[in-house]
Scaffold this active site. Structure first.
Site, PDB file in Angstrom:
ATOM      1  N   ASP A 290       0.859  -1.182   0.000  1.00 27.12           N
ATOM      2  CA  ASP A 290       0.000   0.000   0.000  1.00 27.12           C
ATOM      3  C   ASP A 290       0.894   1.229   0.000  1.00 27.12           C
ATOM      4  O   ASP A 290       2.105   1.136   0.244  1.00 27.12           O
ATOM      5  CB  ASP A 290      -0.909  -0.012   1.238  1.00 27.12           C
ATOM      6  CG  ASP A 290      -2.011   1.042   1.187  1.00 27.12           C
ATOM      7  OD1 ASP A 290      -2.269   1.600   0.098  1.00 27.12           O
ATOM      8  OD2 ASP A 290      -2.605   1.323   2.236  1.00 27.12           O
ATOM      9  N   HIS A 291       0.306   2.379  -0.296  1.00 29.53           N
ATOM     10  CA  HIS A 291       1.022   3.645  -0.248  1.00 29.53           C
ATOM     11  C   HIS A 291       0.756   4.332   1.091  1.00 29.53           C
ATOM     12  O   HIS A 291      -0.297   4.953   1.271  1.00 29.53           O
ATOM     13  CB  HIS A 291       0.544   4.571  -1.378  1.00 29.53           C
ATOM     14  CG  HIS A 291       0.942   4.123  -2.741  1.00 29.53           C
ATOM     15  ND1 HIS A 291       0.110   4.254  -3.850  1.00 29.53           N
ATOM     16  CD2 HIS A 291       2.081   3.547  -3.207  1.00 29.53           C
ATOM     17  CE1 HIS A 291       0.732   3.792  -4.916  1.00 29.53           C
ATOM     18  NE2 HIS A 291       1.922   3.357  -4.554  1.00 29.53           N
ATOM     19  N   PHE A 459      -5.286   4.184   0.406  1.00 28.17           N
ATOM     20  CA  PHE A 459      -6.330   3.243  -0.043  1.00 28.17           C
ATOM     21  C   PHE A 459      -5.947   2.575  -1.363  1.00 28.17           C
ATOM     22  O   PHE A 459      -6.781   2.402  -2.241  1.00 28.17           O
ATOM     23  CB  PHE A 459      -7.691   3.952  -0.184  1.00 28.17           C
ATOM     24  CG  PHE A 459      -7.950   5.014   0.846  1.00 28.17           C
ATOM     25  CD1 PHE A 459      -7.874   4.724   2.192  1.00 28.17           C
ATOM     26  CD2 PHE A 459      -8.275   6.300   0.473  1.00 28.17           C
ATOM     27  CE1 PHE A 459      -8.121   5.708   3.159  1.00 28.17           C
ATOM     28  CE2 PHE A 459      -8.516   7.292   1.418  1.00 28.17           C
ATOM     29  CZ  PHE A 459      -8.433   6.993   2.763  1.00 28.17           C
ATOM     30  N   HIS A 460      -4.676   2.161  -1.467  1.00 24.44           N
ATOM     31  CA  HIS A 460      -4.194   1.527  -2.703  1.00 24.44           C
ATOM     32  C   HIS A 460      -3.634   0.126  -2.430  1.00 24.44           C
ATOM     33  O   HIS A 460      -2.494  -0.167  -2.785  1.00 24.44           O
ATOM     34  CB  HIS A 460      -3.110   2.389  -3.351  1.00 24.44           C
ATOM     35  CG  HIS A 460      -3.560   3.748  -3.752  1.00 24.44           C
ATOM     36  ND1 HIS A 460      -2.688   4.812  -3.947  1.00 24.44           N
ATOM     37  CD2 HIS A 460      -4.800   4.235  -4.026  1.00 24.44           C
ATOM     38  CE1 HIS A 460      -3.376   5.884  -4.310  1.00 24.44           C
ATOM     39  NE2 HIS A 460      -4.659   5.560  -4.348  1.00 24.44           N
ATOM     40  N   PRO A 461      -4.402  -0.779  -1.820  1.00 23.51           N
ATOM     41  CA  PRO A 461      -3.872  -2.117  -1.552  1.00 23.51           C
ATOM     42  C   PRO A 461      -3.680  -2.904  -2.842  1.00 23.51           C
ATOM     43  O   PRO A 461      -4.447  -2.767  -3.797  1.00 23.51           O
ATOM     44  CB  PRO A 461      -4.955  -2.750  -0.672  1.00 23.51           C
ATOM     45  CG  PRO A 461      -6.220  -2.077  -1.110  1.00 23.51           C
ATOM     46  CD  PRO A 461      -5.820  -0.655  -1.398  1.00 23.51           C
TER      47      PRO A 461
END
Length: 524
Positions: A290-291, A459-461
Site C-alpha cells: 500500500d502507499h 487506499f491503494h492495496p
C-alpha cells in the site's frame, strides 16, 4: 436460490469487475453474471464528487481496518472499500494516474509491460483534452479537468515550483516528475465511476445479469475446477454456476479471502481452520502493499476552503455550471518528486487538498485549512491478508506492516522535508497562517515520530494474488482450472500513483485474454 449456468461468473463489481462484465457481454453468444455484495449505485452522494466522504463507514463501505500495526505504535488504520456497484470507484478521489513505465516493466512478466498495457489505457480513455500521443478519446472512462478551481490548490502548485520543482501539466504524458493539478475520472462535474463508465451502458443487454446484495462465500470447486460460486442474500443461499470461468474481482483484501475460504492458499493455515485444501498456494494473501501517506495540516483565515461547499453559492455553481467546490475530488493537486538525486524515478507523490483532513478523513473539518503531504510510492514493506476464522462473513485479518522495512520510513521523512519546504514558499503564505499538524522540528527524530503517529493509507492495496506466484501470466490461479483473479491483487509490485486507471487497464487486457484476443505472453 440457484440460477441457470452462465458462461462467466464475475465476483465483485468494482474497478475490474465492471470492465469485465461490460467487455465480456459484448459477445451476445455468452452469458455473463456479475455479482456484487452491496446495492445498486443509486445513492446521490456517490455521484456528487464531494459527497464521497459521507459514504465512509456506511452500508456502502466494507469498513475494514488494519490489524494492530507494529511500527505505528499499534494503531489500527481505517481502510474504506466500496461495497456497491462501482466498488471503490464509487468513493475514491477520482485521480487519473497510470503509473510509471518502469513499474510495469519491472514486473518482468510477459504481456504485462508498459507497452503491452498502454493500448488498454487508451482503449478505456475519453480525455477531454482530445487525442494525442499519450491520450485517447471515445473510450468509456471520462478523464476531465477538475472543475473546483480552488485557489488553494493552484497556490500549492505555484509554491512547489517556487521550491524548485518542475511544473507538470500531464502526469500521464512524457514524464511524471513535477507538480500540477490532477485530471479526474469525472463527466460534466459528476463522478465517472467504473459502474457509470462501463456497466451502466451494458445493463440492458439480455446476456448480462447483475446480482446485487449477494455476498459470495466461496468458489465451488469440483475435481480441481471452478464450477461457480455460493453465497447468501439476506438469509437465502445463492448458488451461481459457471460453465467456462469464474473471475474474482473482489479486490486486494476480498479476493485472497475468497481463495482461502475456497481451500486455495497455504495448506497448513487452511487445515488449522478445518478448510479442505484444494490447492496449496502459500502466496495467497501474502505480498500485501500500500502507499502510506502523511498529511501536513495548516489552518488559515481565507474563506475559500471546501468548507465553502455548504454555502448557497456553491450549490448554485453546481446546479447551473457543474462547477465549484461540490465538484471537488478533495486531492485536487499534487505531484511527484525524488527524495535523492541518484534515483531514476520519483519515490514520493504529493496530494494537496483545500480542506482540513484528519483521522483518515473520518473527522469533520472545523476550520479553513490546507492539507498535503507525501506518500511512499514503491514501498518495500510487505503485509498479508489472512482469515480470522472459517466463517465467510467474518472480516479478513489485514496487516499492512507499514514501515517494517525501515527504508520506507526514511523515504517518508525525506518526503516530509520536501513538503515543509513547499509550505514555506510565498505562494502558500495566505494558506499556512497556523501550523495545525506538523512535526516539532525537522530533526530526523521528530520527522520519524511525526510519520509514525500520523501515517494513514491512500487506499491503494495490491499484490495479494500476484502474477508469477499465485497466478500465471494469463491471471489463472495455479492448480485450479477455470478460475482467474482480475483486480489490484494481481500486481507483483504496486505502481507509482493512484490505482484505478491501472486496474482498469489490467481488466481490459484480462477481458481480451478470456476472449482469446490478447497477445499471448511469450514463453519464459
Amino acid at each position: 436460490m440457484s440460477d441457470a449456468p452462465y458462461d462467466y461468473v464475475i465476483v465483485g463489481a468494482g474497478s475490474a469487475g465492471c470492465v469485465l462484465a461490460a467487455r465480456l457481454s459484448e459477445d451476445p453468444d455468452v452469458r455473463v453474471c456479475l455479482i456484487e455484495a452491496g446495492p445498486a449505485d443509486t445513492h446521490p452522494d456517490i455521484h456528487l464528487p464531494l459527497g464521497a466522504g459521507r459514504l465512509f463507514r456506511t452500508r456502502l463501505d466494507w469498513d475494514y481496518d488494519t490489524h494492530d500495526e507494529p511500527v505505528l505504535n499499534g494503531r489500527r488504520l481505517y481502510l474504506p472499500r466500496g461495497r456497491v456497484l462501482g466498488g471503490t470507484t464509487a468513493l475514491n478521489g477520482m485521480v487519473y494516474i497510470r503509473g510509471h513505465r518502469s513499474d510495469y516493466d519491472g514486473w518482468g512478466r510477459p504481456g504485462w509491460g508498459f507497452d503491452d498495457l498502454l493500448p488498454y489505457f487508451l482503449r478505456s480513455e475519453d480525455n477531454e483534452r482530445g487525442a494525442s500521443e499519450h491520450h485517447a478519446t471515445g473510450g468509456p472512462l471520462s478523464v476531465s479537468e477538475g472543475r473546483s478551481r480552488n485557489p488553494i490548490s493552484a497556490a500549492f502548485v505555484t509554491a512547489a515550483v517556487q521550491a524548485g520543482h518542475a511544473a507538470n501539466a500531464d502526469f500521464n504524458g512524457a514524464g511524471m516528475d513535477g507538480f500540477g493539478l490532477y485530471q479526474l475520472t469525472q463527466r460534466d462535474g459528476r463522478r465517472c465511476s467504473n459502474a457509470v463508465a462501463f456497466l451502466h451502458p451494458a445493463l440492458d443487454r439480455p446476456n448480462l445479469t447483475v446480482l446485487t446484495n449477494v455476498q459470495v462465500h466461496r468458489v465451488l470447486l469440483e475435481q480441481g475446477r471452478a464450477r461457480g460460486v455460493v453465497g447468501e442474500r439476506l438469509d437465502e443461499r445463492v448458488e451461481v454456476r459457471a460453465e467456462r470461468e469464474v473471475l474474482l474481482s473482489a479486490g486486494a483484501y476480498n479476493s485472497p479471502q475468497l481463495l482461502l475460504l475456497s481451500g486455495v492458499g497455504p495448506a497448513d493455515e487452511l487445515r488449522a481452520l478445518d478448510i479442505t485444501v484444494t490447492a496449496d498456494l502459500p502466496g495467497v494473501g501474502r505480498n500485501l502493499q500500500d502507499h502510506p501517506a502523511v498529511n501536513l495540516v495548516y489552518t488559515h483565515s481565507q474563506p475559500v476552503s471546501l468548507l465553502a461547499a455548504s454555502e448557497p453559492e456553491a450549490l448554485r455553481l453546481y446546479e447551473e455550471e457543474q462547477a465549484g467546490p461540490l465538484t471537488s475530488n478533495v486531492p485536487e493537486a499534487g505531484g511527484f518528486a525524488r527524495t535523492r538525486p541518484d534515483l531514476d524515478v520519483p519515490d514520493v507523490q504529493f496530494h494537496a487538498s483545500p480542506l482540513m483532513l484528519l483521522n483518515g478523513g473520518l473527522s469533520a473539518p472545523t476550520e479553513h485549512a490546507l492539507s498535503f503531504g507525501p506518500c511512499v510510492l514503491a514501498p518495500r514493506s510487505r503485509g498479508d491478508v489472512t482469515l480470522a476464522s472459517g466463517d465467510p462473513t467474518a472480516k479478513p485479518r489485514i496487516r499492512h506492516a507499514y514501515y517494517t522495512d525501515d527504508a520506507d520510513l526514511r523515504t517518508m521523512t525525506e518526503g516530509l522535508r520536501i513538503g515543509l519546504e513547499i509550505a514555506r514558499q510565498e505562494a502558500l503564505a495566505p494558506y499556512t497562517e497556523k501550523a495545525y499538524l506538523t512535526p516539532e522540528s525537522t530533526s530526523e527524530e521528530d520527522l520519524r515520530d511525526f510519520a509514525v503517529r500520523n501515517t494513514q493509507t491512500l487506499f491503494h492495496p495490491a499484490g495479494t494474488c500476484a502474477i508469477g506466484d499465485v497466478l500465471d501470466d494469463e491471471l489463472r490461479v495455479r492448480g485450479v482450472e477455470g478460475l482467474r483473479v482480475v483486480d489490484a491483487s494481481v500486481m507483483p509490485a504496486l505502481v507509482r500513483g493512484n490505482t484505478n486507471a491501472p486496474i482498469t487497464a489490467i481488466a481490459e487486457r484480462a477481458a481480451d485474454l478470456v476472449r482469446g484476443r490478447a497477445a499471448r505472453p511469450s514463453a519464459g
